[in-house]
Design a protein around this motif. Sequence first.
Motif, mmCIF file in Angstrom:
data_model
loop_
_atom_site.group_PDB
_atom_site.id
_atom_site.type_symbol
_atom_site.label_atom_id
_atom_site.label_comp_id
_atom_site.label_asym_id
_atom_site.label_seq_id
_atom_site.Cartn_x
_atom_site.Cartn_y
_atom_site.Cartn_z
ATOM 1 N N MET A 22 -2.372 -2.934 -4.086
ATOM 2 C CA MET A 22 -1.588 -4.000 -4.704
ATOM 3 C C MET A 22 -2.454 -4.874 -5.602
ATOM 4 N N ASP A 23 -1.900 -5.300 -6.730
ATOM 5 C CA ASP A 23 -2.616 -6.256 -7.583
ATOM 6 C C ASP A 23 -2.796 -7.588 -6.858
ATOM 7 N N GLU A 24 -1.759 -8.005 -6.154
ATOM 8 C CA GLU A 24 -1.822 -9.204 -5.315
ATOM 9 C C GLU A 24 -1.314 -8.838 -3.926
ATOM 10 N N GLU A 25 -2.121 -9.096 -2.908
ATOM 11 C CA GLU A 25 -1.763 -8.696 -1.555
ATOM 12 C C GLU A 25 -0.486 -9.383 -1.083
ATOM 13 N N ASP A 26 0.408 -8.583 -0.521
ATOM 14 C CA ASP A 26 1.676 -9.088 0.011
ATOM 15 C C ASP A 26 1.924 -8.357 1.332
ATOM 16 N N VAL A 27 1.550 -9.002 2.440
ATOM 17 C CA VAL A 27 1.631 -8.364 3.745
ATOM 18 C C VAL A 27 3.069 -8.008 4.105
ATOM 19 N N SER A 28 3.998 -8.894 3.785
ATOM 20 C CA SER A 28 5.408 -8.637 4.121
ATOM 21 C C SER A 28 5.917 -7.391 3.411
ATOM 22 N N LEU A 29 5.604 -7.276 2.112
ATOM 23 C CA LEU A 29 6.033 -6.100 1.357
ATOM 24 C C LEU A 29 5.357 -4.843 1.894
ATOM 25 N N ALA A 30 4.076 -4.937 2.207
ATOM 26 C CA ALA A 30 3.350 -3.777 2.741
ATOM 27 C C ALA A 30 3.974 -3.308 4.049
ATOM 28 N N VAL B 231 0.780 7.558 4.609
ATOM 29 C CA VAL B 231 -0.010 6.361 4.264
ATOM 30 C C VAL B 231 -0.338 6.369 2.776
ATOM 31 N N ALA B 232 -0.739 7.526 2.254
ATOM 32 C CA ALA B 232 -1.045 7.624 0.825
ATOM 33 C C ALA B 232 0.195 7.380 -0.018
ATOM 34 N N ILE B 233 1.339 7.862 0.437
ATOM 35 C CA ILE B 233 2.594 7.631 -0.271
ATOM 36 C C ILE B 233 2.934 6.146 -0.257
ATOM 37 N N ALA B 234 2.704 5.497 0.873
ATOM 38 C CA ALA B 234 2.947 4.053 0.963
ATOM 39 C C ALA B 234 2.093 3.298 -0.045
ATOM 40 N N SER B 235 0.848 3.701 -0.211
ATOM 41 C CA SER B 235 -0.040 3.059 -1.184
ATOM 42 C C SER B 235 0.460 3.262 -2.606
ATOM 43 N N ALA B 236 0.986 4.456 -2.883
ATOM 44 C CA ALA B 236 1.529 4.723 -4.217
ATOM 45 C C ALA B 236 2.722 3.827 -4.507
ATOM 46 N N ILE B 237 3.601 3.680 -3.532
ATOM 47 C CA ILE B 237 4.781 2.824 -3.704
ATOM 48 C C ILE B 237 4.364 1.381 -3.948
ATOM 49 N N ALA B 238 3.351 0.937 -3.209
ATOM 50 C CA ALA B 238 2.900 -0.450 -3.318
ATOM 51 C C ALA B 238 2.205 -0.747 -4.644
ATOM 52 N N SER B 239 1.718 0.285 -5.325
ATOM 53 C CA SER B 239 0.971 0.073 -6.576
ATOM 54 C C SER B 239 1.846 -0.399 -7.727
ATOM 55 N N LYS B 240 3.161 -0.108 -7.660
ATOM 56 C CA LYS B 240 4.120 -0.509 -8.686
ATOM 57 C C LYS B 240 3.759 0.019 -10.076
ATOM 58 N N LYS B 241 3.214 1.230 -10.142
ATOM 59 C CA LYS B 241 2.901 1.857 -11.421
ATOM 60 C C LYS B 241 4.164 2.437 -12.049
ATOM 61 N N GLU B 242 4.127 2.673 -13.350
ATOM 62 C CA GLU B 242 5.289 3.169 -14.083
ATOM 63 C C GLU B 242 5.516 4.664 -13.864
ATOM 64 N N ILE B 243 4.401 5.402 -13.664
ATOM 65 C CA ILE B 243 4.468 6.848 -13.437
ATOM 66 C C ILE B 243 3.741 7.152 -12.132
ATOM 67 N N LEU B 244 4.414 7.813 -11.221
ATOM 68 C CA LEU B 244 3.791 8.225 -9.964
ATOM 69 C C LEU B 244 3.755 9.744 -9.900
ATOM 70 N N VAL B 245 2.625 10.265 -9.470
ATOM 71 C CA VAL B 245 2.445 11.704 -9.341
ATOM 72 C C VAL B 245 2.108 12.013 -7.884
#
Length: 480
Positions: A358-366, A394-408
Amino acid sequence: MLKIDNVTFSYDDIESNNNLEDINLDIKKGEVILLCGESGCGKTTLTRFLNGLVPNFFDGKREGEVYLKGEKISKMPIYEISKHVGSVFQNPKTQFFNVDTTSEIVFGCENLGMEVGEIRNRLDYVVDEFNLDNLLDKSIFKLSGGEKQKIACASVSAVFPDIFILDEPSSNLDSASSWDLGDIIKRWKESGKTVVIAEHKLFFLRDVVDRAIFIKDGKITHEWSMDEFSRLNYRDLGLRQLNLDDLAAKHNEYYSNNSEFMEFKNFRFNYGKTRALDIDNVKVPKNEIIAIIGKNGAGKSTFANCLCGLKRSCKGELILDGNSLKSKDRLKKSYMVMQDVNHQLFTESVLDEVLLSMDEEDVSLAEEILTNLNLVHLKDAHPMALSGGEKQRVAIASAIASKKEILVFDEPTSGLDFKNMMKVSENLKYLQSLGITSFIITHDYELIMECCSHVLHFEDGKIVDSYKMDEQKLQEFFLD
């Protein structure tokens, strides 16, 4: 052949949930036994008892015994066990000792002190059995995940053990290779070999297995003959489909019908002098869940690395919203979940792993993301202590949390049971609702039918077909 007598086991790591309780099972010579159940139920732990990794390599509180041909496995040295039992692990890299494929295939034979002529005969045999001519004398590091899995299977088979223990052997195999593996298991069975296979994907085993053993929370709760097993409602049990012909695509529900595209132009990449990616021009719809299919080694992972900007020598351009994105630009807009997620797990806890992206940590969202992926109960666990399927999520959760425009996602459901495959599917749909484009490299026909809306078909580094979800085309690739 194998007898499991009142086995109870808990790992020294109290955070692990892959323990066993009061396991009793007799496995006869020549039987093919399927161990099934949700991720983390204890399947892998049970296989570790059968091949001697417990107690030789994994510590814990242990009760009961496993007998191999009447002898206690716990009293046998590992080299003696290896003469009778061959193992293929979920992650083949963990069992490699060499840097080239041919040396790896014959390593077990050399380690047992066989004559050179006998080793050559066995090499020829497994190369023919596994159709490996095109993989001989190659660097292990340049193989796809599925190709590594085939080498691991061949190296174990070359020793000619009496018993094969297979832990998710199809997790990275394409459909054709999975069917081939089913045929190989059938030949092992016909020659009197005993096979124990822990699997989530079931389709390639329907004509091979004798008995299915269902494990839940570390206990054997059901045992079926294959005839009984074939009549079950698999989804009620949290299992994958035995017959893929019964599946229907849900593309009408998730295809957005937008008119926006991203365009790949002159997209090329070489490994040395070998052209690995060669795309002249293709337009791909934005805000879709795009399945990337093709046989092992077709160039799918190379494409993913280039798309994410991880291969700086990749030529060509990606045009998105009228802008030409170079490698460094694609790095900023994309996030990739690797095929081997061990390469991208860095922190001391599952929660910290998600917060890291995450760019800014958000425990609730995580924690919300972890809840959606059935991981919140493991938020304080160390990522490397989890099962393969749990690490993947866990890796998928990190991808979701990154909020990038393109996910692979490179094989995001390898090693996942039905319930967690559906969790991944639901999160992909959620990402689509946020306007995110997801590229899914996958051999998982069930996942594609559940959520994907567009397909890119790769062969030899080229996109040979790009189409809106078409059941007939997919069936021709996966089922014929």
